[in-house]
Design an enzyme around this catalytic site. Structure first.
Site: not given
Ligand code: NAD
Length: 393
Positions: A57-58, A80, A117, A146, A241, A250
């Site tokens: 995804t993404g 996953f 995983d 993520a 953030y 990050k």
């Protein structure tokens, strides 16, 4: 069964197989066709064998699509997923992966997936075995996980990531995907342990474990590249953030890129804020996205994951060496988002918002439409009343 949209606190509990097919096929079609004046053609030198960790995804899915249908790469995805049942939908990533692999086969591209995983030793070893057997080596490793949780493979300890400010509570306006009324959210600060745990989950430790394993087994091709994704965003979201728990993770990811550079070309790419399964649950972010989407679409420069990743491959990673970066060595795909004119317009609209009043000057409908579409909902031509088998995509 009739599959309906169910969203609870910005988390979608269902996915529609027909719509997920459409979502993936639209991305493939965009990558295969001319892109207009904003986008360069695919460079001659694109990676041939690509591993995407978190490629269902993404940003990870788009990386897989651009590599395969833009550059002709064979790909492996590690993700996953929840499998479907007779009365239970799968995760969107499960449907996306099946559709991607069907199209890859039709285009004579080899495509494999390991569902499990990615933090575990077993999945890493299984993936390494697959690379050895099918590809020999890999040219590009995209790290796009993520996750809210990680079990440390060495100690068995479970770490959880949280999206919280550090040091003091943070109060700011926000909005819910399903309700344009502006709300005020206060988030309590993280404990020291929560910050450390978030770094364990979303920092660079696992990325390095992957690269060390692949290097140790001689699975990195000459000139191999790796990239992981980060976000910075505007000052108004810093407390939750960049200066919050996720920002610490990050920073760690960005430091890891430096450490990995001894082994291969390693980059962190700072991407644009986009609605994905992971980002929709970050407080304040849906309001920022509603304003940003409005401003960027009015300027004709609003992008989704596919366009961002197209630019990553064509104008950055494979445009020639040295790869264009900022002075910290990071690739900046958030350049259009962070343009001072765009940010000033977002800031002006942010100041117009009042708690309890409807959102002003934002495009929540577009944010919601993109969120729905990544789960296979919100396509006008799809009959959402129809009976579908959730096991078939
Ligand atoms: P996403 O939720 O769409 O994708 C996450 C992927 O990770 C999925 O394929 C999922 O299956 C996989 N995954 C999660 N846990 C896993 C596990 N334990 N094992 C195997 N696979 C697992 O998220 P996204 O928004 O595309 O985020 C990807 C990266 O991009 C993250 O590092 C994120 O911080 C970064 N990023 C996101 C944005 C944004 O606005 N969405 C902006 C900049 C950077």
């Amino acid at each position: 069964m009739v599959i309906t949209r169910k969203v609870l606190r910005n988390v979608s509990l269902t996915a529609h197989p027909v719509g997920c097919r459409r979502h993936v096929e639209d991305q493939i079609a965009w990558v295969k066709n001319p892109k207009g004046s904003l986008y360069s053609p695919a460079p001659n030198r694109m990676p041939a064998r690509v591993l995407v960790i978190g490629g269902s995804t993404g940003y990870g899915l788009s990386s897989r699509i651009v590599a395969a249908f833009g550059g002709g790469a064979d790909t492996i995805n590690v993700s996953f997923e929840r499998e479907p049942g007779e009365k239970k939908t799968a995760t969107p990533g499960w449907y996306n992966t099946k559709v991607f692999e069907e199209h890859a086969r039709k285009s004579n591209l080899r495509a494999f997936s390991v569902f499990g995983d990615a933090f575990s030793d077993e999945v890493k070893e299984e993936t390494a075995d697959l690379i050895e057997k099918e590809f020999g080596q890999v040219d590009l490793i995209v790290y796009s996980l993520a996750s809210p949780v990680r079990i440390d493979p060495k100690t068995g300890a479970t770490y959880r990531s949280v999206l919280k400010p550090i040091g003091k509570p943070y109060s700011a306006l926000s909005v819910n995907l399903d309700d344009p009324t502006i709300t005020k959210e206060t988030i309590e600060p993280a404990t020291v342990e929560q910050t450390e745990e978030t770094v364990k989950v979303m920092g660079g430790e696992d990325w390095k474990l992957w690269i060390d394993l692949l290097d140790g087994r001689d699975l990195l091709a000459e000139g191999a590249v790796t990239v992981a994704f980060s976000y910075i965003g505007p000052e108004m979201t810093y407390p939750v953030y960049r200066e919050g728990t996720i920002g610490k993770a990050k920073e760690d990811l960005e430091k890891t890129a430096g450490a990995l550079s001894k082994t291969l070309r390693a980059y962190v790419s700072v991407n644009k804020a986009l609605v994905t399964r992971a980002s929709a649950v970050i407080p304040v972010v849906p309001l920022y996205m509603a304003l940003l989407y409005a401003v960027m679409s009015e300027q004709g420069i609003h992008e989704q994951c596919t366009e961002q990743i197209w630019r990553l491959f064509t104008d950055r990673l494979y445009a020639g060496i040295p790869v264009p970066t900022d002075k910290e060595g990071r690739i900046r795909l958030d350049d259009w988002e962070m343009d001072p004119l765009i940010q000033a317009a977002v800031q002006r609209r942010w100041e117009m918002q009042r708690e309890g009043k409807p959102l002003k000057g934002g495009n929540l409908a577009l944010v919601r439409q993109e969120y729905d579409r990544i789960h296979g909902f919100g396509y006008e031509e799809i009959d959402y009343e129809a009976d579908v088998d959730p096991r078939v995509v």
